[in-house]
Design an enzyme around this catalytic site. Structure first.
Site, short mmCIF file in Angstrom:
data_model
loop_
_atom_site.label_atom_id
_atom_site.label_comp_id
_atom_site.label_asym_id
_atom_site.label_seq_id
_atom_site.Cartn_x
_atom_site.Cartn_y
_atom_site.Cartn_z
N HIS A 123 -0.78 6.47 -2.23
CA HIS A 123 -0.31 5.45 -1.28
C HIS A 123 -0.30 4.07 -1.94
CE1 HIS A 123 0.05 3.29 2.59
NE2 HIS A 123 -0.81 2.45 2.05
N GLU A 124 -1.36 3.75 -2.67
CA GLU A 124 -1.40 2.45 -3.35
C GLU A 124 -0.33 2.36 -4.43
OE1 GLU A 124 -2.99 0.17 -1.98
OE2 GLU A 124 -4.08 1.51 -0.63
N HIS A 172 2.84 1.15 -2.98
CA HIS A 172 2.98 -0.31 -2.90
C HIS A 172 3.45 -0.88 -4.24
CE1 HIS A 172 1.53 -0.73 1.12
NE2 HIS A 172 0.32 -0.25 0.86
#
Length: 232
Positions: free
Chosen positions: A104-105, A108
């Site tokens: 998920h990071e 980003h």
């Protein structure tokens, strides 16, 4: 001072209670889901840090570092320093939850590299959001106690600035999770069944942002009601 009276004895406290209950329920679900899948080892056995490096390189991103930070579930990507910071429970763990959060990071970081517009808008809103979160309530309380309409209005406007940041955060977070799940599948880091389980982890985490917006909307409604009552 009628404003102070209404602040101390006000039925709109019910709105705050509802907001707290929503946040508590979502937080409990998120923690329970994370704990469940933090005990499930991924088939490939990759740690969160290893998965992050693999995803970044697969996306052609080589200028982003992956670092370990102390704490629990305080993982984040810093677009200013180009660093993905993974907490102790994510960096060295090979659980489905850890790999999912790390991915998920990375989502980003990919957003940053591809110029994803909502991420840029959110970054631009940070100063206004910080100002709003720090000053909205003090200004509103002072205006309520002393029946000063300009301060009430200023407090509400600043609160809306912080709320706008939260609203813009929603597409950023959901998009990052979507990118993470697609990348985990495309790179073969996870099997199809693992993707379904990881989707539950990221979905539970995403709902915390939805709950935060819902809670802020209820607080905004309360501010507006108290402001109108002060006028009367």
């Amino acid at each position: 001072m009628p404003g102070f009276y209404y602040w101390g004895f006000d039925w709109t406290y019910i709105l705050i209670i509802i907001a707290l209950l929503i946040s508590l329920a979502v937080q409990m679900n998120m923690k329970g889901t994370f704990q469940k899948y933090s005990r499930v080892r991924s088939e490939r056995g990759m740690t969160g840090a290893q998965a992050a490096e693999r995803i970044l390189h697969n996306a052609g991103i080589y200028n982003v570092r992956v670092e370990r930070i102390h704490g629990n579930l305080n993982d984040h990507y810093d677009p200013r320093t180009k660093v993905i910071k993974l907490s102790d429970s994510i960096y060295g763990s090979n659980s489905l939850a850890a790999v999912g959060v790390a991915a998920h990071e990375c989502g980003h970081a990919i957003q940053d590299a591809t110029g994803y517009a909502p991420l840029g808008i959110r970054s631009a809103l940070v100063p206004a959001a910080n100002l709003g979160s720090q000053l909205s309530w003090p200004l509103f309380l002072i205006g309520l106690i002393f029946s000063m309409k300009p301060l009430l209005t200023a407090g509400i406007i600043l609160f809306c600035a912080a709320l706008l940041f939260q609203i813009v955060t929603l597409p950023v977070e959901f998009n990052a999770s979507g990118r993470a799940l697609r990348t985990l599948e495309q790179t073969g880091i996870m099997a199809p069944q693992e993707i379904r389980d990881t989707r539950k982890v990221l979905g539970a985490a995403a709902m915390t942002y939805v709950a935060a917006v819902a809670a802020s909307l209820l607080q905004l409604l309360r501010l507006v009601l108290l402001s109108r009552r002060s006028d009367n």
